[in-house]
Design an enzyme around this catalytic site. Structure first.
Site, mmCIF file in Angstrom:
data_model
loop_
_atom_site.group_PDB
_atom_site.id
_atom_site.type_symbol
_atom_site.label_atom_id
_atom_site.label_comp_id
_atom_site.label_asym_id
_atom_site.label_seq_id
_atom_site.Cartn_x
_atom_site.Cartn_y
_atom_site.Cartn_z
ATOM 1 N N LYS A 55 71.526 22.623 61.405
ATOM 2 C CA LYS A 55 71.873 23.997 61.757
ATOM 3 C C LYS A 55 73.234 24.042 62.436
ATOM 4 O O LYS A 55 74.064 24.901 62.144
ATOM 5 C CB LYS A 55 70.801 24.596 62.684
ATOM 6 C CG LYS A 55 69.539 24.992 61.931
ATOM 7 C CD LYS A 55 68.397 25.348 62.865
ATOM 8 C CE LYS A 55 67.120 25.546 62.049
ATOM 9 N NZ LYS A 55 65.901 25.509 62.844
ATOM 10 N N GLN A 99 63.538 26.078 68.571
ATOM 11 C CA GLN A 99 62.970 25.216 67.529
ATOM 12 C C GLN A 99 61.482 25.005 67.796
ATOM 13 O O GLN A 99 61.083 24.556 68.872
ATOM 14 C CB GLN A 99 63.711 23.871 67.511
ATOM 15 C CG GLN A 99 63.327 22.946 66.383
ATOM 16 C CD GLN A 99 63.744 23.468 65.003
ATOM 17 O OE1 GLN A 99 64.855 23.943 64.809
ATOM 18 N NE2 GLN A 99 62.840 23.384 64.053
ATOM 19 N N ASP A 122 65.311 34.428 64.226
ATOM 20 C CA ASP A 122 64.148 33.928 63.478
ATOM 21 C C ASP A 122 63.257 35.083 63.020
ATOM 22 O O ASP A 122 62.382 34.889 62.175
ATOM 23 C CB ASP A 122 63.306 32.995 64.365
ATOM 24 C CG ASP A 122 63.407 31.541 63.925
ATOM 25 O OD1 ASP A 122 63.860 31.300 62.787
ATOM 26 O OD2 ASP A 122 63.032 30.661 64.719
#
Ligand code: NAP
Length: 294
Positions: A55, A99, A122
């Site tokens: 990422k 995460q 997200d």
């Protein structure tokens, strides 16, 4: 049928990343804004470290700022909440991604709810989940967004299609079903308690498999000419004692019947980070009231 078109997720993701990079460059030139993505990693899970590294690399390659916040597995819930509060307040941070999975002593629901919904790249915050469900502008979960982009690469207008989603998780199945509804599909969501799964699947013009069961879906589950999007990533024993990745769909079986199909790997997988970058750009523009066609 002469065999399915293989949907090249790698190439489509590269195209999306290039589009995002061009918009990032324009945002900088016209508005003096550089979007920033903060990724928070708790603990030492090796797979999570690989994801976070990828990422970081892709975020920088798109011309955005990347902030990695790595903290030990012993971090408490309140310490993590304090980190989120600080990131919410920073003007150079447009997207916050924690995460998952988090260590068991931390309630991931509480952490997600602490993220500013405007920075929730997200798309897991209940505000964004609710906005998506009620048809309002929302930050949308990345993998489901990737699935829709891949399906539309085969058929730009999905209106009226019978879409079947196998899987009802909050991160894939439910949001992808909402997105399909927004695309005017007739949507069926199936799961482990569904009866007659092969028949349900065989009614689909567009089949999305997000199950996590290697090669569950065989040729007779697929309507001839269907578009098949395989989200599953399953590690199974391969040749010579090595392991390999397969999807939820038996690829060789399905490609004889389907009109188009995503491979595993190289299908949905590469779309996730590309959509994360797109969401970060969207968040950066929206937070500043800038209209941006990506
Ligand atoms: P999950 O949370 O485990 O959900 C799986 C869903 O499949 C559940 O709704 C479950 O039903 C259903 N299911 C399980 N076995 C079934 C069966 N035999 N028949 C019908 N339905 C069944 O998984 P997830 O997070 O959604 O992920 C699904 C797959 O996508 C995994 O392989 C994962 O690795 C992959 N994935 C890929 C990406 C990516 O490409 N970037 C991102 C996320 C996930 P119940 O609800 O009844 O239990």
């Amino acid at each position: 049928m002469s065999g399915a078109t293989i949907i090249d997720g790698k190439a489509i993701a590269a195209g999306l990343r290039a589009d995002v990079a061009a918009s990032v460059e324009r945002l900088g030139r016209e508005h003096g804004v550089m979007p920033g993505l903060a990724v928070v990693l708790v603990g030492d899970d090796p797979a999570s470290h690989v994801y976070v590294r990828n990422k970081d690399r892709e975020t920088r390659a798109a011309g955005m700022a990347s902030f990695e916040i790595k903290v030990p597995a012993t971090t408490t819930e309140s310490e993590l909440l304090a980190i989120i509060t600080e990131l919410n307040a920073r003007d150079d941070v447009d997207g916050i991604l924690v995460q998952l999975p988090l260590p068991p002593h931390i309630d991931s629901g509480r952490i997600i709810e602490a993220i500013d919904p405007a920075k929730d790249v997200d798309g897991f915050h209940p505000i964004n989940v609710g906005r998506l469900a009620s048809g309002q502008p929302a930050l949308v979960p990345c993998t489901p967004l990737g699935c829709i982009i891949l399906a539309k690469s085969v058929q730009a207008n999905l209106t009226g299609l019978e879409a079947v989603v196998i899987g009802r998780s909050n991160i894939v199945g439910k949001p992808v079903a909402q997105l399909l509804l927004a695309e005017n599909c007739t949507v069926t969501i199936a799961h482990s308690k569904s009866r007659g799964l092969p028949e349900i699947a065989a009614g689909a013009d567009l089949l999305i498999a997000a199950v996590g069961r290697p090669e569950l879906i065989r040729a007779d589950w697929i309507k001839p000419g269907a578009i098949v999007i395989d989200v599953g990533i399953n590690r199974v024993p391969g040749e010579g004692g090595k392991s390999k990745l397969v999807g939820d769909v038996h690829f060789e079986d399905a490609r004889r019947v389907a009109r188009a199909i995503t491979p595993v790997p190289g299908g949905v997988g590469p779309m996730t980070i590309a959509c994360l970058l797109r969401n970060t750009l969207t968040a950066a523009a929206a937070r500043r009231g800038i209209a941006l066609a990506i």
